[in-house]
Design an enzyme around this catalytic site. Structure first.
Site, short mmCIF file in Angstrom:
data_model
loop_
_atom_site.label_atom_id
_atom_site.label_comp_id
_atom_site.label_asym_id
_atom_site.label_seq_id
_atom_site.Cartn_x
_atom_site.Cartn_y
_atom_site.Cartn_z
N THR A 11 0.83 -1.21 0.00
CA THR A 11 0.00 0.00 0.00
C THR A 11 0.86 1.26 0.00
O THR A 11 0.74 2.12 -0.88
CB THR A 11 -0.93 0.01 1.23
OG1 THR A 11 -1.67 -1.22 1.23
CG2 THR A 11 -1.89 1.17 1.20
N VAL A 12 1.76 1.37 0.99
CA VAL A 12 2.55 2.61 1.09
C VAL A 12 3.55 2.72 -0.06
O VAL A 12 3.68 3.77 -0.70
CB VAL A 12 3.27 2.69 2.46
CG1 VAL A 12 4.16 3.93 2.51
CG2 VAL A 12 2.26 2.71 3.59
N GLU A 124 8.71 10.92 9.00
CA GLU A 124 7.47 11.69 9.24
C GLU A 124 6.23 10.80 9.18
O GLU A 124 5.33 10.91 10.01
CB GLU A 124 7.38 12.82 8.21
CG GLU A 124 6.11 13.63 8.22
CD GLU A 124 6.00 14.59 9.41
OE1 GLU A 124 5.26 14.23 10.35
OE2 GLU A 124 6.64 15.65 9.41
N VAL A 127 4.63 8.44 12.32
CA VAL A 127 3.93 8.84 13.53
C VAL A 127 2.52 9.33 13.33
O VAL A 127 1.70 9.26 14.22
CB VAL A 127 4.70 9.90 14.35
CG1 VAL A 127 5.55 9.21 15.36
CG2 VAL A 127 5.52 10.82 13.48
N GLY A 129 0.88 9.18 9.88
CA GLY A 129 0.44 9.01 8.50
C GLY A 129 0.63 10.31 7.76
O GLY A 129 1.76 10.77 7.58
N ILE A 131 -0.32 13.32 8.75
CA ILE A 131 -0.34 14.53 9.59
C ILE A 131 1.07 15.06 9.74
O ILE A 131 1.93 14.39 10.31
CB ILE A 131 -0.87 14.25 11.02
CG1 ILE A 131 -2.22 13.57 10.96
CG2 ILE A 131 -0.94 15.54 11.81
CD1 ILE A 131 -2.74 13.18 12.33
N GLU A 185 -7.69 -4.33 9.89
CA GLU A 185 -7.03 -5.55 9.40
C GLU A 185 -7.83 -6.78 9.80
O GLU A 185 -8.62 -6.74 10.74
CB GLU A 185 -5.63 -5.68 10.04
CG GLU A 185 -4.78 -4.45 9.97
CD GLU A 185 -3.87 -4.44 8.76
OE1 GLU A 185 -3.77 -5.47 8.08
OE2 GLU A 185 -3.26 -3.39 8.50
N LYS A 200 3.40 4.92 18.38
CA LYS A 200 3.40 6.30 17.91
C LYS A 200 3.64 7.29 19.04
O LYS A 200 4.41 8.24 18.89
CB LYS A 200 2.08 6.60 17.20
CG LYS A 200 1.95 5.90 15.85
CD LYS A 200 0.59 6.14 15.24
CE LYS A 200 0.42 5.41 13.93
NZ LYS A 200 -1.01 5.35 13.53
N GLY A 297 -3.91 5.69 5.33
CA GLY A 297 -4.37 5.84 3.96
C GLY A 297 -3.16 5.90 3.04
O GLY A 297 -2.14 6.48 3.37
#
Lengths: 413, 413
Positions: A11-12, A124, A127, A129, A131, A185, A200, A297
């Site tokens: 995904t990422v 970044e 912690v 996503g 933000i 999940e 986080k 996301g």
């Protein structure tokens, strides 16, 4: 031109690939250099996908490509990500990642290794996503002593609690919906038991206080015990139940925890709904600031990873300093010493006797009754230490009129 | 050691002095250098104040002091701040400021001058007081094309609207309270007429879109016409009235405006109350993010100024790039071409005739009645251009049953 390799095309990783290709003009403008994906490492094949042209199964190929200056590690988990990251940094390549497990476990060591080799290790996306929080903390709030950092740090649990509140459904029902929608999940434990939020808040605390906070020392409680009755109480109290990770400086060290929490509808975190997340920071000069966005996301997370790539390009040959001192281990205070105020739900077949017992032990507390549940009531305690509260809860459980202790939910101070 | 001079010892200037002295350890840790106030420029005397030791009335003394590498300009207004800033940058000193008038008017020229001289011109505090926004925009969102930026950008008006909503008081009453509490100036025009928010959205748009947006081209409407009847309608619609500055890319250029706006209680900006401000950003990859904090106030603003000092120290000998292209003038679209949806309050002595007229002109709109006001009703229009809506408003004003058009308040899309 700066060549980038992406480790993992899940995904990422595929999001990072998309962001670099879609926004190539923006990236060149903002970094001052052309950024290009030269290789993508994945053991799977992706027939028909344009990524095929740059796909490799061999990490050595990436490591030994002098055109690749930056590696986006999007594999997740500790191994082999840890080994690959170490080898890349040692070869003088910057590494950016969204991998919170690895950062929480080995972040300081990897940052040190990056510094030794004159490159950067940036995370970044790990912690919050999408933000932005690391730059605000380390640059915009550089003039502040950070006193406290807290927030809604997990999208899955916030989605579940929002739906339970809005639709009156049970935890299990909403979890099932969330799984079908891809917001949770198949094995949801890492989210619903609070482990994700715990990692986080450990990273955020380390960044905020400049010392390494070990996530294993943070008291962590998930949302699996929250019922629609708890939600009813929250409504009566003009509050919402949110899973909050929080960390502050106290006389005993850093006082950190993850737990469901009743927060007032007046608090800005209360407007953070669904899969959105937010991080609240209290500085000794800036006062309260808050950062809000998509906690997860594909594209928001990838956007954060690629922003780190842009920053690494801007600082070619330098180490981007994010203010986390690698060598100092923070003292995490025993949860028993933390101050707490809570709502406690108490079953009883004799309210009068029970309330008398409770006043004897807890002193002057607020009682809350619920029309829809007539075999119990709740109390709002005064603020005291977790240790003392736990003892009192144990004590009342044996007293006249008091039945089962059905739940204890902390309240935001 | 890096020597700092502060120009102006008013609210912000004395705050900068306090932050540097209170947090000296933090600053040294984060900047890697000792930061010290060497001179403070002010024409007044401050007998008994420790600042006396470094006070001067002579700008040349600051300009010619080789120990002073960074100047914090906290004078406000265009002159003499503009001349002093130009001379300082030309001498190779970085300048940081909270002066939104100067940045909105001459920011590009000053950034260019800074670059030419290998120093920085930084102004985090000018756009959101204590809200970190410039670093999130230029670093954390570097991988995004920014599509839209909007927000609650003025603390005074947000305080007034919050109090009007919570306490049912009139604009004039709350303004008087705000002046007594120091939340509003004796001459409140810059705040309540929207000029302050206008300059801020101009700077934010320039940063977001990388082109210079002239604040004089931005449609600006303040909150002086908002009455408690408007507030009553907002409550009926489950909305709040906020003064919103907004700016987005449109086919006709940058579509920007400042006006009171009805926003839904579901929108995260709706939880921004009192003197707090917040900035909302929409990126093509990161989605929606929001930044919340004190929009003004001595220490929060000073904290932002000093954070810029820390960044200038970290980048000694370099120019910190904040992604605003100095040379390109943005095309600001004519407000008439912007899309808008609004609530319009219409006085009438014949509701039936008036509603017939309105449907003839506006088509199928939503009608809203208020129990407390029986000589009027409101409509919620469909979305159309500002130009077309203005024509329709003019047209219905002459039609059967329609009396005075009492107010038109835009609605957040």
């Amino acid at each position: 031109m700066t060549g980038v390799a992406i480790l993992g095309f899940g995904t990422v990783g595929s999001g990072v690939y998309d962001v670099i290709n879609t926004n190539s003009g923006v990236l060149e403008l903002k970094s001052g250099d052309k950024i290009e994906v030269k290789k993508v490492l994945d053991l799977r094949d992706f027939p028909g996908n344009p990524v095929e042209k740059v796909l490799t199964k061999d990490f050595e190929e990436i490591l030994n490509d002098p055109d690749i200056g930056i590696i986006a590690e999007a594999m997740g988990g500790v191994e082999p990500a840890f080994t690959f990251t170490k080898r890349a940094l040692a070869m003088g390549k910057s590494v950016v990642t969204s991998n919170k497990e690895l950062v929480a476990k080995h972040g300081p060591e990897l940052m040190k290794l990056a510094r030794t080799n004159g490159v950067s290790y940036l995370f970044e996306a790990s912690v919050g996503g999408g933000i932005p929080i690391i730059r605000p903390l380390c640059v915009s709030l550089a003039a502040d002593e950070i006193l406290e950092i807290s927030g809604i740090l997990n999208g899955t649990t916030n989605y579940i609690l929002t739906k339970m509140t809005e639709e009156g459904k049970s935890f299990d029902e909403v979890l099932k919906d969330a799984q079908q929608l891809g917001y949770a999940e198949a094995n949801p434990a890492a989210d619903v038991e609070g482990h994700d939020a715990c990692r986080k808040i450990a990273i955020l605390s380390s960044l905020a206080f400049g010392e390494t906070v070990n996530y294993e020392h943070i008291y962590t409680e998930g949302i699996t015990k929250i019922t629609h009755i708890d939600i009813e109480y929250s409504k009566k109290l003009n509050c919402l139940i949110k899973l909050i990770g929080s960390s502050k400086k106290s006389k005993n060290g850093i006082s950190a925890k993850v737990s469901p929490c009743l927060i007032s509808k007046e608090h800005p975190l209360s407007a953070v709904n669904g899969v959105y997340n937010a991080i609240f920071v209290k500085g000794n000069m800036s006062g309260n600031t808050m950062y809000y966005g998509s906690g997860a996301g594909k594209l928001p997370t990838a956007s954060a990873v690629v922003a780190d790539i842009v920053d690494a390009v801007r600082h070619k040959g330098l180490t981007v300093n994010i203010g986390w001192d690698c060598d100092v281990q923070a003292c995490v205070a025993d949860i028993k010493e933390a101050d707490v105020k809570a709502m406690i739900r108490i079953a009883s077949d004799n309210f009068e006797a029970a309330k008398k017992s409770i006043i004897e032990v807890f002193g002057d507390v607020q009682f809350v009754d619920l029309d829809v549940q007539d075999d119990e009531f709740a109390i709002i305690t005064n603020e005291e230490t977790e240790g003392s509260m736990a003892e009192k809860v144990e004590k009342i459980a044996t007293m006249s009129g008091v039945g089962e202790i059905r739940n204890l939910i902390r309240m935001e101070a």
